[in-house]
Design a protein around this motif. Structure first.
Motif, mmCIF file in Angstrom:
data_model
loop_
_atom_site.group_PDB
_atom_site.id
_atom_site.type_symbol
_atom_site.label_atom_id
_atom_site.label_comp_id
_atom_site.label_asym_id
_atom_site.label_seq_id
_atom_site.Cartn_x
_atom_site.Cartn_y
_atom_site.Cartn_z
ATOM 1 N N ARG A 1 -13.854 44.222 13.867
ATOM 2 C CA ARG A 1 -13.993 45.540 14.165
ATOM 3 C C ARG A 1 -15.559 45.648 14.121
ATOM 4 N N THR A 2 -15.886 46.285 15.588
ATOM 5 C CA THR A 2 -17.524 46.460 15.667
ATOM 6 C C THR A 2 -17.456 47.893 16.078
ATOM 7 N N PRO A 3 -18.652 48.482 15.972
ATOM 8 C CA PRO A 3 -18.964 50.089 16.420
ATOM 9 C C PRO A 3 -18.442 50.145 17.665
ATOM 10 N N ASP A 4 -18.239 49.269 18.570
ATOM 11 C CA ASP A 4 -17.765 49.185 20.022
ATOM 12 C C ASP A 4 -16.514 48.847 20.241
ATOM 13 N N GLY A 5 -15.746 48.773 19.038
ATOM 14 C CA GLY A 5 -14.141 48.608 19.113
ATOM 15 C C GLY A 5 -13.951 46.956 18.838
ATOM 16 N N PRO A 6 -12.776 46.663 18.891
ATOM 17 C CA PRO A 6 -12.267 45.125 18.719
ATOM 18 C C PRO A 6 -13.481 44.361 19.361
ATOM 19 N N ALA A 7 -13.668 43.307 18.976
ATOM 20 C CA ALA A 7 -14.278 42.031 19.688
ATOM 21 C C ALA A 7 -14.070 40.763 19.232
ATOM 22 N N GLY A 8 -14.330 39.748 19.863
ATOM 23 C CA GLY A 8 -14.199 38.431 19.392
ATOM 24 C C GLY A 8 -15.255 37.894 18.364
ATOM 25 N N ALA A 9 -16.365 38.797 18.234
ATOM 26 C CA ALA A 9 -17.498 38.223 17.376
ATOM 27 C C ALA A 9 -18.090 39.731 16.650
ATOM 28 N N PRO A 10 -18.734 39.374 15.448
ATOM 29 C CA PRO A 10 -19.155 40.659 14.948
ATOM 30 C C PRO A 10 -20.198 41.023 15.792
ATOM 31 N N GLY A 11 -20.660 42.438 15.708
ATOM 32 C CA GLY A 11 -21.731 42.853 16.541
ATOM 33 C C GLY A 11 -23.199 42.309 15.847
ATOM 34 N N VAL A 12 -24.308 42.420 16.584
ATOM 35 C CA VAL A 12 -25.516 41.910 16.180
ATOM 36 C C VAL A 12 -26.007 42.505 15.043
ATOM 37 N N ASP A 13 -25.869 43.784 14.762
ATOM 38 C CA ASP A 13 -26.260 44.492 13.653
ATOM 39 C C ASP A 13 -25.463 44.055 12.498
ATOM 40 N N GLN A 14 -24.324 43.915 12.677
ATOM 41 C CA GLN A 14 -23.437 43.783 11.565
ATOM 42 C C GLN A 14 -23.703 42.232 10.993
#
Length: 106
Positions: free
Chosen positions: A84-97
């Protein structure tokens, strides 16, 4: 930040999100002022290894042996992982996460 922080990226063979996770991890380390900190990538190919490593899907980022993105109750598995990322589901966490997880461990 402690310079001896050990970071591993665990992936299944031919993980389609390995490069994305590694790219975001590198950016997060750079953003956290830890450009000199490296990481290793380890391929998890067997269920028994997944269980020993606490691997709940590919890619998994371990910081000092801990998965900061672990979902409670997730079983060890040789599967793809969705974050779960701020931009929606993704294959990797976001940079900020990832950066926040690194800073929390430091």
């Amino acid at each position: 930040m402690k310079p001896e922080m050990k970071i591993e990226v665990l992936v299944v063979p031919d993980c389609p999100h390995q490069q994305l996770a590694e790219r975001r991890l590198r950016q997060a380390l750079d953003d956290a002022g830890m450009a000199a900190t490296g990481y290793t990538t380890r391929v998890i190919a067997e269920q028994a290894e997944a269980e020993r490593s606490g691997f709940t899907g590919s890619p998994t980022i371990l910081i000092d042996g801990r998965d900061p993105f672990a979902q409670p109750g997730a079983a060890p598995s040789l599967a793809c992982r969705i974050y779960r990322t701020p931009d929606g589901p993704a294959g990797a966490p976001g940079v900020d996460q990832i950066r926040r997880a690194i800073e929390a461990e430091g």
